[in-house]
Design a protein around this motif. Structure first.
Motif, PDB file in Angstrom:
ATOM      1  N   ALA A   1       0.839  -1.203   0.000  1.00 32.80           N
ATOM      2  CA  ALA A   1       0.000   0.000   0.000  1.00 32.80           C
ATOM      3  C   ALA A   1       0.875   1.254   0.000  1.00 32.80           C
ATOM      4  O   ALA A   1       0.574   2.223  -0.712  1.00 32.80           O
ATOM      5  CB  ALA A   1      -0.932  -0.009   1.202  1.00 32.80           C
ATOM      6  N   ASP A   2       1.969   1.234   0.748  1.00 30.57           N
ATOM      7  CA  ASP A   2       2.892   2.372   0.761  1.00 30.57           C
ATOM      8  C   ASP A   2       3.554   2.570  -0.601  1.00 30.57           C
ATOM      9  O   ASP A   2       3.777   3.700  -1.034  1.00 30.57           O
ATOM     10  CB  ASP A   2       3.965   2.188   1.836  1.00 30.57           C
ATOM     11  N   ILE A   3       3.856   1.474  -1.284  1.00 30.52           N
ATOM     12  CA  ILE A   3       4.429   1.562  -2.619  1.00 30.52           C
ATOM     13  C   ILE A   3       3.415   2.211  -3.563  1.00 30.52           C
ATOM     14  O   ILE A   3       3.754   3.106  -4.342  1.00 30.52           O
ATOM     15  CB  ILE A   3       4.849   0.171  -3.145  1.00 30.52           C
ATOM     16  N   ALA A   4       2.159   1.782  -3.487  1.00 31.05           N
ATOM     17  CA  ALA A   4       1.116   2.345  -4.350  1.00 31.05           C
ATOM     18  C   ALA A   4       0.917   3.832  -4.077  1.00 31.05           C
ATOM     19  O   ALA A   4       0.774   4.628  -5.018  1.00 31.05           O
ATOM     20  CB  ALA A   4      -0.189   1.589  -4.146  1.00 31.05           C
ATOM     21  N   VAL A   5       0.944   4.227  -2.815  1.00 33.32           N
ATOM     22  CA  VAL A   5       0.797   5.643  -2.463  1.00 33.32           C
ATOM     23  C   VAL A   5       1.978   6.442  -3.010  1.00 33.32           C
ATOM     24  O   VAL A   5       1.810   7.541  -3.547  1.00 33.32           O
ATOM     25  CB  VAL A   5       0.667   5.815  -0.932  1.00 33.32           C
TER      26      VAL A   5
END
Length: 68
Positions: free
Chosen positions: A12-16
């Motif tokens: 999720a942090d990568i996507a953000v």
């Protein structure tokens, strides 16, 4: 060196980071991981239009992790 496995929160942090327009190196600095882990994750789990979907990536990783 930290742990190698990525959890859903990491994905999720990568996507953000991608949506924020950050480079892989900037995402690595935020997560505190090795560059190759993040690069591989994006390379393996991006769609043909270069979209990164963390839910699909996590499901794929879960199916690869499972043992018979």
């Amino acid at each position: 060196m930290g742990r190698r496995a990525l959890w859903f929160s990491d994905r999720a942090d990568i996507a953000v980071g991608i949506l924020a327009g950050k480079t892989d190196r900037q995402i690595v600095a935020d997560l505190g991981r090795d560059y190759t882990i993040i690069w591989r994750e994006r390379h393996w789990n991006s769609t043909k239009t270069r979209d990164y979907r963390p839910v699909c990536a996590d499901c794929a990783a879960e199916s690869l992790r499972s043992r018979p």
